[in-house]
Scaffold this motif. Structure first.
Motif, PDB file in Angstrom:
ATOM      1  N   PRO A 123       0.807  -1.226   0.000  1.00  0.00           N
ATOM      2  CA  PRO A 123       0.000   0.000   0.000  1.00  0.00           C
ATOM      3  C   PRO A 123       0.836   1.270   0.000  1.00  0.00           C
ATOM      4  O   PRO A 123       0.288   2.372  -0.128  1.00  0.00           O
ATOM      5  N   HIS A 124       2.168   1.142   0.139  1.00  0.00           N
ATOM      6  CA  HIS A 124       3.028   2.325   0.090  1.00  0.00           C
ATOM      7  C   HIS A 124       3.263   2.782  -1.348  1.00  0.00           C
ATOM      8  O   HIS A 124       3.966   3.773  -1.570  1.00  0.00           O
ATOM      9  N   TYR A 125       2.696   2.078  -2.323  1.00  0.00           N
ATOM     10  CA  TYR A 125       2.623   2.546  -3.710  1.00  0.00           C
ATOM     11  C   TYR A 125       1.174   2.936  -4.005  1.00  0.00           C
ATOM     12  O   TYR A 125       0.236   2.328  -3.479  1.00  0.00           O
ATOM     13  N   CYS A 126       0.990   3.918  -4.894  1.00  0.00           N
ATOM     14  CA  CYS A 126      -0.384   4.272  -5.266  1.00  0.00           C
ATOM     15  C   CYS A 126      -0.820   3.575  -6.547  1.00  0.00           C
ATOM     16  O   CYS A 126      -2.016   3.537  -6.850  1.00  0.00           O
ATOM     17  N   GLY A 127       0.134   3.001  -7.301  1.00  0.00           N
ATOM     18  CA  GLY A 127      -0.264   2.331  -8.522  1.00  0.00           C
ATOM     19  C   GLY A 127       0.896   1.673  -9.234  1.00  0.00           C
ATOM     20  O   GLY A 127       2.066   1.933  -8.924  1.00  0.00           O
ATOM     21  N   PHE A 128       0.539   0.818 -10.194  1.00  0.00           N
ATOM     22  CA  PHE A 128       1.535   0.074 -10.951  1.00  0.00           C
ATOM     23  C   PHE A 128       1.199   0.116 -12.439  1.00  0.00           C
ATOM     24  O   PHE A 128       0.036  -0.037 -12.836  1.00  0.00           O
ATOM     25  N   TYR A 129       2.239   0.309 -13.248  1.00  0.00           N
ATOM     26  CA  TYR A 129       2.116   0.221 -14.702  1.00  0.00           C
ATOM     27  C   TYR A 129       2.210  -1.246 -15.112  1.00  0.00           C
ATOM     28  O   TYR A 129       3.094  -1.980 -14.637  1.00  0.00           O
ATOM     29  N   ILE A 130       1.304  -1.683 -15.959  1.00  0.00           N
ATOM     30  CA  ILE A 130       1.287  -3.072 -16.422  1.00  0.00           C
ATOM     31  C   ILE A 130       1.498  -3.096 -17.937  1.00  0.00           C
ATOM     32  O   ILE A 130       0.754  -2.445 -18.678  1.00  0.00           O
ATOM     33  N   PRO A 131       2.495  -3.827 -18.425  1.00  0.00           N
ATOM     34  CA  PRO A 131       2.704  -3.925 -19.876  1.00  0.00           C
ATOM     35  C   PRO A 131       1.485  -4.523 -20.572  1.00  0.00           C
ATOM     36  O   PRO A 131       0.893  -5.497 -20.087  1.00  0.00           O
ATOM     37  N   ILE A 132       1.121  -3.939 -21.706  1.00  0.00           N
ATOM     38  CA  ILE A 132       0.013  -4.428 -22.521  1.00  0.00           C
ATOM     39  C   ILE A 132       0.540  -4.805 -23.893  1.00  0.00           C
ATOM     40  O   ILE A 132       1.224  -4.012 -24.551  1.00  0.00           O
ATOM     41  N   VAL A 133       0.225  -6.024 -24.323  1.00  0.00           N
ATOM     42  CA  VAL A 133       0.560  -6.482 -25.671  1.00  0.00           C
ATOM     43  C   VAL A 133      -0.663  -6.255 -26.554  1.00  0.00           C
ATOM     44  O   VAL A 133      -1.729  -6.831 -26.311  1.00  0.00           O
ATOM     45  N   ASN A 134      -0.531  -5.412 -27.561  1.00  0.00           N
ATOM     46  CA  ASN A 134      -1.617  -5.106 -28.483  1.00  0.00           C
ATOM     47  C   ASN A 134      -1.431  -5.906 -29.762  1.00  0.00           C
ATOM     48  O   ASN A 134      -0.442  -5.703 -30.485  1.00  0.00           O
ATOM     49  N   PHE A 135      -2.350  -6.805 -30.042  1.00  0.00           N
ATOM     50  CA  PHE A 135      -2.281  -7.612 -31.260  1.00  0.00           C
ATOM     51  C   PHE A 135      -2.873  -6.816 -32.417  1.00  0.00           C
ATOM     52  O   PHE A 135      -3.971  -6.280 -32.324  1.00  0.00           O
ATOM     53  N   MET A 136      -2.145  -6.792 -33.552  1.00  0.00           N
ATOM     54  CA  MET A 136      -2.499  -5.912 -34.657  1.00  0.00           C
ATOM     55  C   MET A 136      -2.942  -6.643 -35.918  1.00  0.00           C
ATOM     56  O   MET A 136      -3.221  -6.010 -36.935  1.00  0.00           O
ATOM     57  N   ALA A 137      -3.019  -7.968 -35.886  1.00  0.00           N
ATOM     58  CA  ALA A 137      -3.422  -8.748 -37.060  1.00  0.00           C
ATOM     59  C   ALA A 137      -4.492  -9.753 -36.665  1.00  0.00           C
ATOM     60  O   ALA A 137      -4.588 -10.164 -35.505  1.00  0.00           O
ATOM     61  N   ASP A 138      -5.308 -10.161 -37.631  1.00  0.00           N
ATOM     62  CA  ASP A 138      -6.366 -11.134 -37.362  1.00  0.00           C
ATOM     63  C   ASP A 138      -5.860 -12.571 -37.387  1.00  0.00           C
ATOM     64  O   ASP A 138      -6.353 -13.424 -36.646  1.00  0.00           O
ATOM     65  N   ASP A 139      -4.890 -12.858 -38.231  1.00  0.00           N
ATOM     66  CA  ASP A 139      -4.484 -14.235 -38.462  1.00  0.00           C
ATOM     67  C   ASP A 139      -3.199 -14.625 -37.749  1.00  0.00           C
ATOM     68  O   ASP A 139      -2.675 -15.721 -37.945  1.00  0.00           O
ATOM     69  N   SER A 140      -2.690 -13.733 -36.898  1.00  0.00           N
ATOM     70  CA  SER A 140      -1.418 -14.022 -36.239  1.00  0.00           C
ATOM     71  C   SER A 140      -1.275 -13.150 -35.005  1.00  0.00           C
ATOM     72  O   SER A 140      -1.834 -12.046 -34.934  1.00  0.00           O
ATOM     73  N   ASP A 141      -0.493 -13.649 -34.020  1.00  0.00           N
ATOM     74  CA  ASP A 141      -0.176 -12.851 -32.842  1.00  0.00           C
ATOM     75  C   ASP A 141       1.214 -12.220 -32.940  1.00  0.00           C
ATOM     76  O   ASP A 141       1.665 -11.543 -32.022  1.00  0.00           O
ATOM     77  N   SER A 142       1.890 -12.444 -34.062  1.00  0.00           N
ATOM     78  CA  SER A 142       3.270 -11.976 -34.190  1.00  0.00           C
ATOM     79  C   SER A 142       3.357 -10.474 -34.447  1.00  0.00           C
ATOM     80  O   SER A 142       4.353  -9.840 -34.107  1.00  0.00           O
ATOM     81  N   GLU A 143       2.313  -9.908 -35.058  1.00  0.00           N
ATOM     82  CA  GLU A 143       2.315  -8.460 -35.313  1.00  0.00           C
ATOM     83  C   GLU A 143       1.700  -7.767 -34.101  1.00  0.00           C
ATOM     84  O   GLU A 143       0.497  -7.879 -33.846  1.00  0.00           O
ATOM     85  N   GLN A 144       2.533  -7.060 -33.346  1.00  0.00           N
ATOM     86  CA  GLN A 144       2.071  -6.495 -32.088  1.00  0.00           C
ATOM     87  C   GLN A 144       2.942  -5.303 -31.693  1.00  0.00           C
ATOM     88  O   GLN A 144       4.033  -5.116 -32.207  1.00  0.00           O
ATOM     89  N   TYR A 145       2.408  -4.512 -30.791  1.00  0.00           N
ATOM     90  CA  TYR A 145       3.241  -3.492 -30.147  1.00  0.00           C
ATOM     91  C   TYR A 145       2.850  -3.448 -28.670  1.00  0.00           C
ATOM     92  O   TYR A 145       1.781  -3.904 -28.268  1.00  0.00           O
ATOM     93  N   MET A 146       3.749  -2.902 -27.848  1.00  0.00           N
ATOM     94  CA  MET A 146       3.530  -2.891 -26.406  1.00  0.00           C
ATOM     95  C   MET A 146       3.583  -1.465 -25.862  1.00  0.00           C
ATOM     96  O   MET A 146       4.300  -0.606 -26.361  1.00  0.00           O
ATOM     97  N   HIS A 147       2.800  -1.236 -24.834  1.00  0.00           N
ATOM     98  CA  HIS A 147       2.930  -0.029 -24.030  1.00  0.00           C
ATOM     99  C   HIS A 147       2.572  -0.407 -22.597  1.00  0.00           C
ATOM    100  O   HIS A 147       2.122  -1.519 -22.334  1.00  0.00           O
TER     101      HIS A 147
END
Length: 267
Positions: free
Chosen positions: A176-200
């Motif tokens: 509780p001594h932190y107010c929050g945490f950043y969590i990496p998100i993998v954004n999938f950018m194609a319908d037929d594959s998970d290989s095309e992606q970017y993260m934030h």
């Protein structure tokens, strides 16, 4: 004592709380001694509640004897908060990924015409209803109002927690001594594959503190309100959110680009 206090404080934020307790023994009489004692008390209480940690029970007793601090009521409970509309094709995937991790699920529906609300109910969600106002922050704030847990996980129906995220999230809930945490998100950018992606890595896990609220009609954020509480944030290593909403088929189905453009123009 002041040096020992500073060292104990630093150890808390290095996530080495048992060592902080050892050093705190030499900090009696320092300014902020009780503050560190309360941090450690709430940390060890939540470790007992979240992780069933037997060692934490021993450390909690030691902290109490040293500082006289009592538990504040913080247990490290977690609410997943979602806003939804016509998400019957993806909602079950999202809610299933939360099983065994969250203590409550809050779903605010903004006008679904499919089985979204019924699906949410099968997962025991607390359901709210809000007339859509072309304002994502307003809808997310409605979800916060319904949440009773110590922490909030901001997640969307077209997202899911990765199967390896549970341990890292449980660790975060005990701090509780932190107010929050950043969590990496993998954004999938194609319908037929998970290989095309970017993260934030946006701030997705945060304390449910008084005054905490989202701002921004679109691309809403909670961090500006969290800044006022004076606690730090950190990136949560080991947890990942998988986002399917930027796949071309999903963008087309939801007409997201047109909708976002309209909201950005209003903003």
């Amino acid at each position: 004592p002041e040096l020992a206090h500073a060292c104990a404080h630093a150890l808390c934020y290095l996530q080495r709380e048992p060592e902080a307790l050892e050093v705190l023994t030499y900090a009696r009489g320092s300014e902020g001694f009780e503050q560190i004692g309360q941090i450690l008390t709430d940390h060890f209480v939540s470790r007992v509640f979240v992780q069933g940690d037997d060692l934490a029970k021993v450390l909690l007793d030691q902290t109490s004897n040293l500082t006289g601090c009592s538990p504040s009521g913080f247990k490290g409970t977690l609410a997943a908060c979602l806003i939804v509309r016509d998400e019957e094709t993806s909602l079950a995937r999202c809610l299933s990924s939360l099983a065994g991790i969250v203590d409550e699920i809050v779903v605010v529906d903004t006008g679904s015409r499919d089985k979204t609300v019924e699906i949410a109910a099968t997962y025991g969600a607390k359901i709210g209803h809000l007339v859509w106002q072309d304002d994502f922050a307003a809808a997310r704030n409605e979800a916060i109002k319904l949440a009773t847990s110590d922490w909030i996980l901001w997640i969307d129906a077209d997202e899911e927690l990765s199967s390896t995220s549970a341990g890292a999230i449980r660790q975060a809930l005990t701090r509780p001594h932190y107010c929050g945490f950043y969590i990496p998100i993998v954004n999938f950018m194609a319908d037929d594959s998970d290989s095309e992606q970017y993260m934030h890595a946006p701030l997705r896990l945060f304390r449910n503190l008084p005054g905490v609220a989202f701002t921004g009609r679109v691309h809403e954020q909670v961090y500006p309100s969290l800044q006022r509480c004076g606690l730090p944030t950190a990136t949560l290593s080991g947890a990942t959110i998988l986002h399917h909403g930027y796949r071309p088929s999903a963008l087309e189905e939801k007409q997201k680009l047109d909708r976002f453009l309209k909201l950005l123009e209003r903003e």
